[in-house]
Scaffold this active site. Structure first.
Site, PDB file in Angstrom:
ATOM      1  N   MET A  17       0.844  -1.197   0.000  1.00 11.13           N
ATOM      2  CA  MET A  17       0.000   0.000   0.000  1.00 11.13           C
ATOM      3  C   MET A  17       0.876   1.241   0.000  1.00 11.13           C
ATOM      4  O   MET A  17       1.665   1.448   0.928  1.00 11.13           O
ATOM      5  CB  MET A  17      -0.931  -0.005   1.222  1.00 11.13           C
ATOM      6  CG  MET A  17      -1.989  -1.107   1.191  1.00 11.13           C
ATOM      7  SD  MET A  17      -2.996  -1.191   2.684  1.00 11.13           S
ATOM      8  CE  MET A  17      -1.871  -2.071   3.803  1.00 11.13           C
ATOM      9  N   CYS A  99      -2.357  -1.517  -9.909  1.00  9.27           N
ATOM     10  CA  CYS A  99      -2.528  -0.145  -9.438  1.00  9.27           C
ATOM     11  C   CYS A  99      -3.128   0.717 -10.546  1.00  9.27           C
ATOM     12  O   CYS A  99      -2.610   0.723 -11.672  1.00  9.27           O
ATOM     13  CB  CYS A  99      -1.191   0.436  -8.987  1.00  9.27           C
ATOM     14  SG  CYS A  99      -1.309   2.144  -8.388  1.00  9.27           S
ATOM     15  N   LYS A 138       0.719  -9.422  -8.906  1.00 13.56           N
ATOM     16  CA  LYS A 138      -0.529  -8.952  -8.295  1.00 13.56           C
ATOM     17  C   LYS A 138      -1.330  -8.249  -9.376  1.00 13.56           C
ATOM     18  O   LYS A 138      -0.826  -7.330 -10.030  1.00 13.56           O
ATOM     19  CB  LYS A 138      -0.263  -7.999  -7.130  1.00 13.56           C
ATOM     20  CG  LYS A 138      -1.528  -7.588  -6.378  1.00 13.56           C
ATOM     21  CD  LYS A 138      -1.192  -6.740  -5.156  1.00 13.56           C
ATOM     22  CE  LYS A 138      -2.438  -6.519  -4.289  1.00 13.56           C
ATOM     23  NZ  LYS A 138      -3.435  -5.651  -4.957  1.00 13.56           N
ATOM     24  N   ASN A 210      -7.651 -10.985  -2.897  1.00 13.10           N
ATOM     25  CA  ASN A 210      -7.472  -9.663  -2.299  1.00 13.10           C
ATOM     26  C   ASN A 210      -8.697  -8.817  -2.640  1.00 13.10           C
ATOM     27  O   ASN A 210      -9.345  -9.028  -3.648  1.00 13.10           O
ATOM     28  CB  ASN A 210      -6.187  -9.034  -2.856  1.00 13.10           C
ATOM     29  CG  ASN A 210      -5.981  -7.591  -2.452  1.00 13.10           C
ATOM     30  OD1 ASN A 210      -5.758  -6.731  -3.299  1.00 13.10           O
ATOM     31  ND2 ASN A 210      -6.061  -7.310  -1.172  1.00 13.10           N
ATOM     32  N   GLY A 211      -8.988  -7.856  -1.765  1.00 18.37           N
ATOM     33  CA  GLY A 211     -10.052  -6.908  -2.042  1.00 18.37           C
ATOM     34  C   GLY A 211     -11.204  -6.999  -1.059  1.00 18.37           C
ATOM     35  O   GLY A 211     -11.953  -7.969  -1.068  1.00 18.37           O
ATOM     36  N   GLY A 212     -11.330  -6.004  -0.188  1.00 19.00           N
ATOM     37  CA  GLY A 212     -12.481  -5.918   0.698  1.00 19.00           C
ATOM     38  C   GLY A 212     -12.514  -6.906   1.837  1.00 19.00           C
ATOM     39  O   GLY A 212     -13.530  -7.015   2.543  1.00 19.00           O
ATOM     40  N   ARG A 234      -6.347  -2.692   3.824  1.00 15.96           N
ATOM     41  CA  ARG A 234      -6.686  -1.618   4.760  1.00 15.96           C
ATOM     42  C   ARG A 234      -7.022  -2.122   6.161  1.00 15.96           C
ATOM     43  O   ARG A 234      -6.676  -1.480   7.149  1.00 15.96           O
ATOM     44  CB  ARG A 234      -7.841  -0.792   4.197  1.00 15.96           C
ATOM     45  CG  ARG A 234      -7.415   0.137   3.053  1.00 15.96           C
ATOM     46  CD  ARG A 234      -8.600   0.688   2.301  1.00 15.96           C
ATOM     47  NE  ARG A 234      -9.225  -0.340   1.487  1.00 15.96           N
ATOM     48  CZ  ARG A 234     -10.439  -0.234   0.946  1.00 15.96           C
ATOM     49  NH1 ARG A 234     -11.153   0.856   1.161  1.00 15.96           N
ATOM     50  NH2 ARG A 234     -10.930  -1.204   0.205  1.00 15.96           N
TER      51      ARG A 234
END
Length: 331
Positions: A17, A99, A138, A210-212, A234
């Site tokens: 990140m 990204c 990724k 990945n994601g959420g 996050r």
């Protein structure tokens, strides 16, 4: 696939990140989990080749297992950057194909590469030829008007044929026009089922999702359903105690007793050393603000650090004073 340290660790990873997963953040996270795979912020291949390598690539040995994420789209540059990075001791080199920022679009890398699987295959083949550590990718499930059900399996097939056997798939499209990077992490709908389908189509590949993903319960569910790894972003940053303090026991079967308070005390020598080398307290403590999220005293902890960490002469004593806001209420 090789049973390397990075591959074994990849059952759970903290996503790369920008502006967050710097060396101070990673040192903190490593104190919280012995096994979770950590990633650097993305570093571009030209920066590695021409920039301040020690600043860009240097890390504390205790951060291992640690992967470097590279950005770029020139096979020769990526191979040279990977070779340089391997010399620093990274356990894995990861190519960013996810990204969506304006910066990566103008440089034709990141999520833009989802449109160029042949180029990605050339890039990873050059990187693999240059290093002995794993080269991974990724990616997103697609970009803009692409049909993920068509392009994602084609992307994985072409890139894996070039030698990559580990992929972390962000289960959202990236919209390169009309959405900001922040919106691209939240607005496009998640398609976890498609990532699960990719594991079925490519059983020989190590596939992380990945994601959420915000809890270890979710992570354990994905692993139980057959995925090889889970990457959390996050949530691991904002609520690290909920994710990382439990990860070793729940994901890796390695129980150990360590509390958030223990982590604060273990950070103090690191902080003192950073300040002795000319650093500022706030450069470290900005990553510690969420350490007590959801606990009594968390607001006082955050406020004390936010108000005092940037003062001249601020050091470990400021951190201990902030900790008092938590320990007083826990007594």
């Amino acid at each position: 696939m090789p049973n390397t340290a990075a591959t074994a660790a990849a059952r759970l990873s903290v996503a790369p990140m920008m502006d967050w997963t710097d060396r101070h953040c990673r040192y903190l996270h490593r104190l919280m989990s012995r096994h979770t795979l950590l990633y650097t912020e993305m570093v571009t291949a030209p920066a590695v080749i021409h920039g301040d390598r020690d600043r860009l690539l240097g890390f504390h040995v205790d951060e291992q297992p640690l992967a470097l994420q590279l950005g770029g789209s020139d096979p020769a540059q990526l191979a040279e950057a990977a070779r340089i990075a391997e010399g620093y001791g990274y356990a894995e080199i990861n190519l960013n194909c996810g990204c969506p920022s304006d910066r990566v679009q103008s440089g034709h890398f990141g999520a833009v590469l989802m449109e160029s699987p042949v180029l990605v295959a050339d890039c990873v083949a050059a990187m693999i030829a240059a290093v002995r550590v794993p080269v991974t990718v990724k990616c997103r499930i697609g970009v803009d008007d692409q049909d993920p059900h068509v392009i994602l399996p084609d992307f994985l097939a072409r890139v894996s044929a070039a030698g990559v056997d580990r992929f972390s798939v962000h289960a959202r499209k990236a919209w390169l026009q009309g959405l900001s990077p922040k919106e691209n992490r939240e607005v496009p709908p998640l398609n976890y089922d498609l990532v699960m389908k990719m594991k079925g189509l490519f059983p020989h590949l190590h596939v992380s999702i990945n994601g959420g993903i915000a809890t270890l319960d979710q992570a354990e569910d994905f692993l139980a359903r057959g995925l090889d790894g889970v990457m959390i972003g996050r949530a691991a940053y904002h609520t690290p105690a909920d994710i990382l303090l439990q990860a070793d026991a729940r994901i890796y079967g390695d129980p150990r007793e360590r509390t958030a308070e223990d982590v604060v005390h273990l950070m103090l020598p690191y902080i003192a050393d950073h300040i002795a080398q000319g650093g500022r307290l706030g450069q470290v403590t900005r990553h510690m603000l969420g350490l007590f999220q959801g606990r009594p005293g968390a607001r006082g902890w955050r406020r004390h650090l936010s108000e005092n960490a940037h003062a001249d002469g601020a050091g470990p004593a400021v951190v201990l004073s902030a900790l008092d806001h938590v320990t007083r209420l826990a007594a």
